[in-house]
Structure formats: structure tokens, C-alpha cells
Design an enzyme around this catalytic site. Sequence first.
Site, PDB file in Angstrom:
ATOM      1  N   HIS A 165      -4.608   1.113  10.897  1.00  0.00           N
ATOM      2  CA  HIS A 165      -5.862   0.363  10.986  1.00  0.00           C
ATOM      3  C   HIS A 165      -6.438   0.589  12.383  1.00  0.00           C
ATOM      4  O   HIS A 165      -6.852  -0.341  13.064  1.00  0.00           O
ATOM      5  CB  HIS A 165      -5.620  -1.121  10.733  1.00  0.00           C
ATOM      6  N   HIS A 207     -11.381  -0.283   6.800  1.00  0.00           N
ATOM      7  CA  HIS A 207      -9.935  -0.453   6.624  1.00  0.00           C
ATOM      8  C   HIS A 207      -9.137   0.310   7.681  1.00  0.00           C
ATOM      9  O   HIS A 207      -8.343  -0.271   8.395  1.00  0.00           O
ATOM     10  CB  HIS A 207      -9.557   0.021   5.216  1.00  0.00           C
ATOM     11  N   HIS A 242      -0.384   5.728   7.763  1.00  0.00           N
ATOM     12  CA  HIS A 242      -1.542   4.866   7.498  1.00  0.00           C
ATOM     13  C   HIS A 242      -1.710   3.906   8.662  1.00  0.00           C
ATOM     14  O   HIS A 242      -0.750   3.239   9.073  1.00  0.00           O
ATOM     15  CB  HIS A 242      -1.347   4.077   6.204  1.00  0.00           C
ATOM     16  N   GLU A 286       0.803  -1.219   0.000  1.00  0.00           N
ATOM     17  CA  GLU A 286       0.000   0.000   0.000  1.00  0.00           C
ATOM     18  C   GLU A 286       0.842   1.279   0.000  1.00  0.00           C
ATOM     19  O   GLU A 286       0.391   2.320   0.468  1.00  0.00           O
ATOM     20  CB  GLU A 286      -0.958  -0.014   1.192  1.00  0.00           C
TER      21      GLU A 286
END
Length: 254
Positions: A114, A182, A112, A93
Site C-alpha cells: 500500500h 489501494h 503487494h 488477499e
Amino acid sequence: MPGAACQDRQTPTASASGADAAVIDDIVTGSRILAEYGVVDAFGHVSARDPKNPDHFLMSRSLAPALVTSDDIMEFDLDGNAVDAKGRTLFLERFIHSEIYRARPDVMAVVHTHSPGVIPFTISQTMLRPVFHNAAFLAAGAPVWDIRKAFGETDMLVRNADIGKSLAAALGDKSVVLMRGHGDAVVGPSVKLAVFRAYYTDVNARLQSQAIALGGEVNYLTAAEGAKADAINLQVLDRVWNLWKMRVTTAPAK
């Protein structure tokens, strides 16, 4: 909770060829901070735009954030290509980062996660809104991006530039974009501020869920309050960063 990043408490030193030592140090430290406080686990990543080349960015090889060292930091171009992979595995990603940097010249760092606290706000009709001053940046908005709307039923991963471009468009000029089912992508003008925002996005989400569970109307920060509080947070950023850094780089007492 603290603990995950305590396994290897060594002060990171920069070793990536030609890259900025302080920025690499921040990426390593920021990765461990977010692991220490449960915002990331084995998954998630921190990157920084290369201050010497704005068309490149720096990010770890594919590795759990708590385990990242300076030797793991790699250089990428804005197409998501590693400048010199040396056989190392890349994050699938990485296009989250490359396309945000391409779309937002003002962004110098991307995180990023989760985040467990955030996930419910990505799949419900309840907007994530600031409930306290440390998350004041949320007063500008936190849009929800749904990969299914543009790409159908996928594996939910931002695995190419087209998907990354769609995510970056949803982020717009905001600091946070939620990713349906996500997690989130968080940006800032420095690694320190992006990590701060990622951490307090998760904290705010948990507090907001608690406030909603109490029942009645929640009294959120207004846009004006958010702007004023966010300006103050910028002035005291090093206070919390230095505390966090101490906790993930200082060897525990024996």
C-alpha cells in the site's frame, strides 16, 4: 524510514516442511526490508513460487511484515488454499498472488504493498513513469487497475479468485500494476528482484511527484534507456540486497 523491522533482528531460518530454505529466508528478509523502509506497514505481503512445485507458492500467515519469521511461512496451491493451515489465519488477499502465478509462469515472486508514494498515481490522471535508473523497469509501463470497473463498489480488497484474475490480466506482461485507491502488485523472477522493484517503485513515485511539483516538463527515461538500465540493475542486485539484509538481520550494537 528505517526502524519498523528492527524490533526483532534475528537471522531467519527455514522451518516449513519440504520447502526451500533459501526461498523462505528471502521471503522473511524481503518482508522485513520493505517494512524497514516504509514501503509496507502492518499490511502488505511477499510471496514466492515454490521452486519444487510451480503450482504452489509460499507466503506468510496473516501477520505484519516486520514480524514474519520462517515459522510463519505457509504453502498454498494456485486456488489460494493452504496446504496445511494448522489453524493459522490466512491473508484475505492471497488471491493477488495465486492468480498472478497462474497467469504468469515466468513470475517467481509477488509483492503487494500500500505504498504511500504510489497511491496518488492510482487515483489521478498522471502516469507513473521512470525518472531515474533504479526504477528503469517502469519504462515498460505500469498499468492502473480499477476494481470498480468490473466489480462495482466493493471494499477494495482482492478477496477472491475472480478479482485476482482481473488484476492479473491488467498486469499483463509488466512488472508492476497499480491498484486504484489501494496500492500495487509487483512481480519478478526472484524475491530479491520483486522487493527491489517494490522499493524503487515507491521511491520513483515520490521523486516523480517532487519533479512535477517543481513545474515544467519532466524529462523521463525512454523505453530504450529503461531496458538498458534495467539490465545493469540485475547485475548489481546483490549489492543492495546484502546491505538491506544486514540492516534487518544484524542485532544493533549495545
